[in-house]
Scaffold this motif. Structure first.
Motif, PDB file in Angstrom:
ATOM      1  N   UNK A  99      -4.394  -6.981  -0.412  1.00 52.68           N
ATOM      2  CA  UNK A  99      -4.091  -5.903   0.530  1.00 52.68           C
ATOM      3  C   UNK A  99      -2.885  -6.252   1.395  1.00 52.68           C
ATOM      4  N   UNK A 100      -2.737  -7.527   1.740  1.00 49.70           N
ATOM      5  CA  UNK A 100      -1.568  -7.934   2.525  1.00 49.70           C
ATOM      6  C   UNK A 100      -0.280  -7.713   1.736  1.00 49.70           C
ATOM      7  N   UNK A 101      -0.276  -8.142   0.489  1.00 48.98           N
ATOM      8  CA  UNK A 101       0.909  -7.937  -0.346  1.00 48.98           C
ATOM      9  C   UNK A 101       1.207  -6.451  -0.540  1.00 48.98           C
ATOM     10  N   UNK A 102       0.140  -5.669  -0.711  1.00 49.66           N
ATOM     11  CA  UNK A 102       0.332  -4.219  -0.859  1.00 49.66           C
ATOM     12  C   UNK A 102       0.937  -3.624   0.410  1.00 49.66           C
ATOM     13  N   UNK A 103       0.438  -4.056   1.566  1.00 50.81           N
ATOM     14  CA  UNK A 103       0.962  -3.551   2.830  1.00 50.81           C
ATOM     15  C   UNK A 103       2.436  -3.873   3.010  1.00 50.81           C
ATOM     16  N   UNK A 104       2.835  -5.092   2.641  1.00 51.18           N
ATOM     17  CA  UNK A 104       4.241  -5.481   2.764  1.00 51.18           C
ATOM     18  C   UNK A 104       5.117  -4.684   1.796  1.00 51.18           C
ATOM     19  N   UNK A 119       6.369  -5.623   9.412  1.00 47.99           N
ATOM     20  CA  UNK A 119       5.099  -5.773   8.707  1.00 47.99           C
ATOM     21  C   UNK A 119       4.807  -7.243   8.421  1.00 47.99           C
ATOM     22  N   UNK A 120       5.835  -8.030   8.132  1.00 41.39           N
ATOM     23  CA  UNK A 120       5.648  -9.458   7.894  1.00 41.39           C
ATOM     24  C   UNK A 120       5.166 -10.155   9.157  1.00 41.39           C
ATOM     25  N   UNK A 121       5.759  -9.809  10.294  1.00 42.55           N
ATOM     26  CA  UNK A 121       5.311 -10.383  11.568  1.00 42.55           C
ATOM     27  C   UNK A 121       3.871  -9.991  11.861  1.00 42.55           C
ATOM     28  N   UNK A 122       3.530  -8.736  11.577  1.00 41.73           N
ATOM     29  CA  UNK A 122       2.164  -8.265  11.790  1.00 41.73           C
ATOM     30  C   UNK A 122       1.193  -9.026  10.897  1.00 41.73           C
ATOM     31  N   UNK A 123       1.530  -9.195   9.625  1.00 38.81           N
ATOM     32  CA  UNK A 123       0.652  -9.919   8.701  1.00 38.81           C
ATOM     33  C   UNK A 123       0.465 -11.363   9.151  1.00 38.81           C
ATOM     34  N   UNK A 124       1.526 -11.986   9.647  1.00 42.58           N
ATOM     35  CA  UNK A 124       1.430 -13.372  10.110  1.00 42.58           C
ATOM     36  C   UNK A 124       0.467 -13.492  11.290  1.00 42.58           C
TER      37      UNK A 124
END
Length: 315
Positions: A99-104, A119-124
Motif C-alpha cells: 500500500x505504501x508503494x501504491x500510495x507513492x 508523499x515520501x515524507x508522509x510515508x517516512x
C-alpha cells in the motif's frame, strides 16, 4: 516496553486461507479512511489521485500499526486480526509495504515530483511512528505531523498561498495531536492530563480553522481575486465558521464526557468520535476555499462513517 503476551496465548495461529475482505477491512480500519480524502481537499488538491494516494498511505499505516503491536494486542486486544490468527504478521507487513508503494506511485502520477516528495515524507513519518515512535513522548507529535503532511500533500501541486496551506495543515495536525494523546488511555483509562491536552488541541484546531477561513475569504475579497465557482464570500464564511462550530461541538462534547468519566470504555468512545470528528473540520477548511460541494460531501460522510464504525472500529 510493550507487554509480553500470556504464555498460553496463541497469537499467530496460521489462517487456513487468505484473509477475506471483511478481515482486511478490519485490519486497515476501512471506515476511518473516509476521514482521509478531506485532508487533501483541505489542502487544495485539484486531482482526486492525491486523495487516493492519501488513502493508500493511511491504510498502510493501519496495517503496519497492527504488525508492530502484535505482541501487545495478544494481551490487550486478542480479537484483532493478527492475534486472533486471521492474518499472519508477514501478511500485514506485506500489505503495508504494498500500500505504501501504491500510495507513492499514485502521488507521482497525480501530482508529479512535488507530490511524490510530500508523499515520501508522509510515508517516512508513518513508518517511523508505527515502528519506533508510537510509545515514546514523540508519538503524538509524529502522528500530528503525518496528518499535517497529508494536508500539504493536497497542495503540493499548487494549493494556493503557503500561509493558507499551513493554517489548514496546522488545524488538522492540532486535532490529531489531541486525539493521539487521548488514545493512550483507550485500554487503561483516561486521565485529567490527557483530557486537558485533547480539549486544548480541539480549541487550537478550531482557532486555526477560523483563521484559515478568514484568510482565504479576505484574500478572495481583494481586487482582482478570482471567484470560487460563483460562491459568494458571505456563504463561504458562513459555511466555514458554521462547520468549525459543528466540529468543536461534536469533538469537544465527546472529550468532555471522557474527562468526566475517564474509564477505558468512555475514553475509547471519545477517541472513536474524535477520529471521525475531523470530517466537519475538513469540511470547514474546504468550504472556506469555496469548495462547497466537497465540503457538503465531507459533512455528509460523518454520519455514514459513524454507522460503519459500529461494524468496524476506527480505533
Amino acid at each position: 516496553m510493550p507487554a509480553h503476551p500470556r504464555e498460553d496465548a496463541r497469537p499467530y495461529a496460521a489462517p487456513a486461507h487468505r484473509p477475506d475482505l471483511a478481515t482486511l477491512a478490519e485490519l486497515v480500519r476501512a471506515p476511518a479512511a473516509l476521514t482521509v480524502p478531506g485532508d487533501t481537499a483541505a489542502g487544495g488538491a485539484a486531482s482526486p489521485g492525491l486523495a487516493l494516494s492519501s488513502v493508500c498511505l493511511y491504510w498502510a499505516g493501519m496495517a503496519l500499526n497492527d504488525y508492530a503491536d502484535r505482541d501487545l494486542d495478544a494481551v490487550e486486544r486478542p480479537e484483532r486480526p493478527i492475534p486472533s490468527g486471521r492474518v499472519r504478521p508477514g501478511q500485514a507487513l506485506g500489505l503495508a509495504a504494498g500500500l505504501t508503494l501504491a500510495g507513492l506511485a499514485v502521488a507521482a502520477k497525480a501530482g508529479g515530483r512535488p507530490a511524490l516528495g510530500m508523499a515520501t515524507a508522509l510515508a517516512a513519518v508513518v513508518w517511523s511512528y508505527d515502528l519506533a515512535l508510537k510509545a515514546t513522548p514523540a508519538g503524538p507529535l509524529a502522528m500530528a505531523a503525518a496528518r499535517g503532511l497529508d494536508v500539504l500533500l493536497g497542495g503540493a501541486s499548487g494549493g494556493g498561498p503557503r500561509r493558507d496551506r499551513l493554517l489548514a495543515a496546522g488545524a488538522v495536525a492540532a486535532h490529531t495531536y489531541g486525539v493521539t494523546a487521548l488514545s493512550r488511555g483507550e485500554v487503561t483509562g483516561g486521565s485529567a492530563a490527557r483530557s486537558a491536552t485533547a480539549l486544548t488541541a480541539t480549541a487550537v484546531a478550531s482557532a486555526l480553522a477560523c483563521a484559515h477561513v478568514s484568510s482565504v475569504t479576505s484574500r478572495a475579497a481583494g481586487p482582482g481575486a478570482p471567484a470560487a465557482g460563483g460562491v459568494s464570500l458571505a456563504v463561504r464564511r458562513a459555511a466555514g465558521f458554521g462547520l468549525t462550530a459543528v466540529y468543536a461541538a461534536l469533538v469537544g462534547r465527546a472529550q468532555l464526557a471522557a474527562a468526566r468519566h475517564p474509564d477505558a470504555g468512555r475514553t475509547r468512545a471519545a477517541v472513536g468520535q474524535s477520529i471521525l470528528g475531523v470530517l466537519p473540520l475538513q469540511a470547514a477548511l474546504t468550504a472556506g476555499r469555496g469548495g462547497l460541494a466537497s465540503a457538503a460531501a465531507l459533512a455528509a460522510a460523518h454520519p455514514l462513517a459513524r454507522r460503519l464504525s459500529r461494524k468496524v472500529s476506527p480505533t
